[in-house]
Design an enzyme around this catalytic site. Sequence first.
Site, PDB file in Angstrom:
ATOM      1  N   TRP A  99      44.089  69.612  50.416  1.00 31.50           N
ATOM      2  CA  TRP A  99      45.265  70.342  49.930  1.00 31.50           C
ATOM      3  C   TRP A  99      45.143  70.643  48.451  1.00 31.50           C
ATOM      4  O   TRP A  99      45.549  71.726  47.996  1.00 31.50           O
ATOM      5  CB  TRP A  99      46.538  69.566  50.258  1.00 31.50           C
ATOM      6  N   ASP A 166      52.131  68.010  43.800  1.00 27.62           N
ATOM      7  CA  ASP A 166      52.390  68.212  45.229  1.00 27.62           C
ATOM      8  C   ASP A 166      52.667  66.838  45.812  1.00 27.62           C
ATOM      9  O   ASP A 166      51.773  66.016  45.960  1.00 27.62           O
ATOM     10  CB  ASP A 166      51.171  68.850  45.893  1.00 27.62           C
ATOM     11  N   LYS A 190      57.604  65.336  56.197  1.00 25.07           N
ATOM     12  CA  LYS A 190      57.063  63.984  56.267  1.00 25.07           C
ATOM     13  C   LYS A 190      58.192  62.947  56.177  1.00 25.07           C
ATOM     14  O   LYS A 190      58.422  62.200  57.116  1.00 25.07           O
ATOM     15  CB  LYS A 190      56.048  63.748  55.146  1.00 25.07           C
TER      16      LYS A 190
END
Length: 354
Positions: A99, A166, A190
Amino acid sequence: MRHNFGAGPCILPQEVFKQASRAVLDFKDGLSILEISHRTPEFEGVVEETGKLVKELLNVPAGYSVLFLQGGASLQFAMVPMNLLPEGKSASYLETGVWANKAIKEVKFFGKANIIASSKDSNYTFIPKDYSIPEDSAYFHCTSNNTIYGTEMFSLPETNVPVVCDMSSDIMSRVIDVSKYDLIYAGAQKNIGPAGLTIVIVKDEILGKSGRAIPSMLDYQIHIDGGSMYNTPPVFSIYVAMLNLRWLKSKGGVAEIEKENIAKANALYTEIDRNPLFKGTCAVEDRSRMNVCFVMENPELEKPFLKFVEENGIEGLKGHRSVGGFRASMYNALPITSVHALIELMQIFAENHK
């Protein structure tokens, strides 16, 4: 009983599912939450409460705005440099996984990404420590938790450069000092709610300095001015996030859930280190509490073990296709009883394969 160790979308508390399902049938006067206008006072109240809960649970200081956007963290990979990176400037990135790497690729449309440290050569099994951030960087970008590889950043480097993070897979799982960050973004799926919602926490004073024209839908300031309702927001996702954040608050907030997350992670890592059939894949000091990645000493036993646990109620344990092995994702709503159930199965399997 099924135990959900899947990496995302996340496990949510059963009481949240029940409350959300009732609202699908009747949110107000027979209208479903799925059909309610986002311009009604009732839904405006949902957005307001959800924002207040984010600020309360994370102790967000004054001078920051909380935004509810769409497009996931993947859109933020581009929105961040579009809003924060002036023409001709560079931003510093810490490369710690897939990511982070995808975020780096988006910067080229607006400027230069300077990779100041990377663990790529070691298949991202650790968080780089010894690096310096150039003082002329427009910002420093990091990824706090790496779901695929099972590493997590528990501290930030000292810097005067604006910090962007992030935090998609560990936000709300542990106490953080928001004042050390200038922008935090996170896909909600999440620890916050269902897929479809992206949370952005941004320090107001860093905006409006890029010097470029920004399309309205990609301009943080436009969304701040519009109260996260410049266009139709992800109504249901925001509503479920509100329910889930209420649940988190009722449990004592982030500090209390962090204790539970530490206990869950310690229990599973202890078994991995003790059990001769298994071994961890990451540097011990960087082991994630959210995503525990491990393999078997004998790779030939991995398929039989996965079949065994799946037959006994364990869901989502298979590792990411790029790394193999196993990944136990243990987000906030996963009870420690599920971790104990997995540990028991690991012990039984080991007894049967001496």
